[in-house]
Design a protein around this motif. Structure first.
Motif, PDB file in Angstrom:
ATOM      1  N   PRO A 249       4.300   2.755  -0.740  1.00 31.17           N
ATOM      2  CA  PRO A 249       4.985   3.569  -1.752  1.00 31.17           C
ATOM      3  C   PRO A 249       4.006   4.394  -2.593  1.00 31.17           C
ATOM      4  CG  PRO A 249       5.724   1.265  -1.817  1.00 31.17           C
ATOM      5  CD  PRO A 249       4.477   1.316  -0.985  1.00 31.17           C
ATOM      6  N   PHE A 250       4.565   5.322  -3.333  1.00 30.10           N
ATOM      7  CA  PHE A 250       3.817   6.143  -4.290  1.00 30.10           C
ATOM      8  C   PHE A 250       3.197   5.240  -5.358  1.00 30.10           C
ATOM      9  CE2 PHE A 250       4.062   8.917  -8.198  1.00 30.10           C
ATOM     10  CZ  PHE A 250       3.109   9.848  -7.803  1.00 30.10           C
ATOM     11  N   GLN A 251       1.969   5.554  -5.750  1.00 28.70           N
ATOM     12  CA  GLN A 251       1.235   4.842  -6.792  1.00 28.70           C
ATOM     13  C   GLN A 251       1.088   3.354  -6.492  1.00 28.70           C
ATOM     14  OE1 GLN A 251       2.981   6.010 -10.604  1.00 28.70           O
ATOM     15  NE2 GLN A 251       1.819   7.912 -10.597  1.00 28.70           N
ATOM     16  N   VAL A 252       0.628   3.088  -5.270  1.00 26.23           N
ATOM     17  CA  VAL A 252       0.208   1.746  -4.851  1.00 26.23           C
ATOM     18  C   VAL A 252      -1.186   1.895  -4.248  1.00 26.23           C
ATOM     19  CG1 VAL A 252       0.620  -0.182  -3.261  1.00 26.23           C
ATOM     20  CG2 VAL A 252       2.544   0.891  -4.445  1.00 26.23           C
ATOM     21  N   LEU A 253      -2.119   1.049  -4.658  1.00 28.09           N
ATOM     22  CA  LEU A 253      -3.473   1.107  -4.125  1.00 28.09           C
ATOM     23  C   LEU A 253      -3.499   0.620  -2.684  1.00 28.09           C
ATOM     24  CD1 LEU A 253      -5.475  -0.379  -7.146  1.00 28.09           C
ATOM     25  CD2 LEU A 253      -5.436   2.016  -6.414  1.00 28.09           C
ATOM     26  N   SER A 254      -4.359   1.207  -1.866  1.00 27.26           N
ATOM     27  CA  SER A 254      -4.513   0.788  -0.469  1.00 27.26           C
ATOM     28  C   SER A 254      -5.523  -0.359  -0.363  1.00 27.26           C
ATOM     29  CB  SER A 254      -4.978   1.971   0.390  1.00 27.26           C
ATOM     30  OG  SER A 254      -4.011   2.981   0.419  1.00 27.26           O
ATOM     31  N   GLN A 255      -5.387  -1.333  -1.227  1.00 24.87           N
ATOM     32  CA  GLN A 255      -6.233  -2.525  -1.240  1.00 24.87           C
ATOM     33  C   GLN A 255      -5.460  -3.652  -1.901  1.00 24.87           C
ATOM     34  OE1 GLN A 255      -9.208  -0.232  -3.311  1.00 24.87           O
ATOM     35  NE2 GLN A 255      -9.001  -1.483  -5.150  1.00 24.87           N
TER      36      GLN A 255
END
Length: 210
Positions: A10-16
């Motif tokens: 989703p939007f505004q979720v870190l890829s970590q």
């Protein structure tokens, strides 16, 4: 064989899985740990905090390298909502290469598309009655920092919403925002090591019996 997780970030979720940038007094940002409870996996590549769409995760190092390595040039396709009524000239410029501060982008595929039937973004994209928007599909084979956003801005059409739809053969098809599925993929066989040759490049001779 290896397991691969397809996740619609989703939007505004870190890829970590952790927010390393959080400091005292600041609320932590959403991370992959808020959506995935699969031990031992890690992202094969990344997707910006303010971008949405396909993120691949695996526990297999060779698969991670195959997906994320810039040298392998795995194509990635994005659905991009831009500000303005995009022109044929801008699309041609995107396809042939855009000069950015860190160099000229490689040739890409760029085409205007109808607005895709996707989930609503939260919060929604800003809307101005006097300014139209367009959707394009852009396929690139490299991964400069924030490349798609910089490319559309360079041709005069700033990005409003960015969704990664495809990486290689894998797509978002059937995945709602925040959802994931796990598939099994075949790993390529390791390359065979060439036989050693003599320093001159010839096969060593066998000793003849006297």
């Amino acid at each position: 064989m290896a397991e691969l997780v397809l996740f619609n970030k989703p939007f505004q979720v870190l890829s970590q899985f952790t927010d390393d940038g959080a400091s005292g007094g600041e609320l932590p940002r959403a991370t992959l740990a808020d959506y995935l409870r699969i031990p031992g996996i890690y992202p094969a590549g990344r997707l910006d905090y303010d971008s949405e769409g396909l993120l691949l995760l695996t526990s297999e190092g060779s698969l991670q390298h195959r997906i994320a390595s810039p040298s392998l040039k795995m194509p990635k396709t994005y659905w991009v909502q831009v500000e303005g009524d995009i022109t044929k000239e801008a699309l041609k410029h995107l396809a042939t290469g855009v000069q950015l501060k860190d160099g000229l982008t490689r040739p890409a595929k760029a085409a205007r598309i109808p607005a895709p039937a996707v989930w609503p973004r939260v919060p929604p994209v800003r809307h101005r009655e006097t300014v139209p928007t367009s959707w394009i599909e852009l396929t690139i084979t490299e991964g400069k920092n924030r490349q798609v956003r910089r490319m559309t801005a360079a041709v005069g059409f700033p990005t409003l919403r960015l969704i990664r739809y495809r990486i290689g053969d894998w797509t978002l098809e059937g995945l709602d925002s925040g959802a994931h599925r796990t598939i099994t993929v075949n790993l390529p066989a390791p390359a065979k090591s060439p036989r050693r040759r003599s320093a001159a490049g010839a096969r060593p001779r066998r000793n003849r019996k006297s």
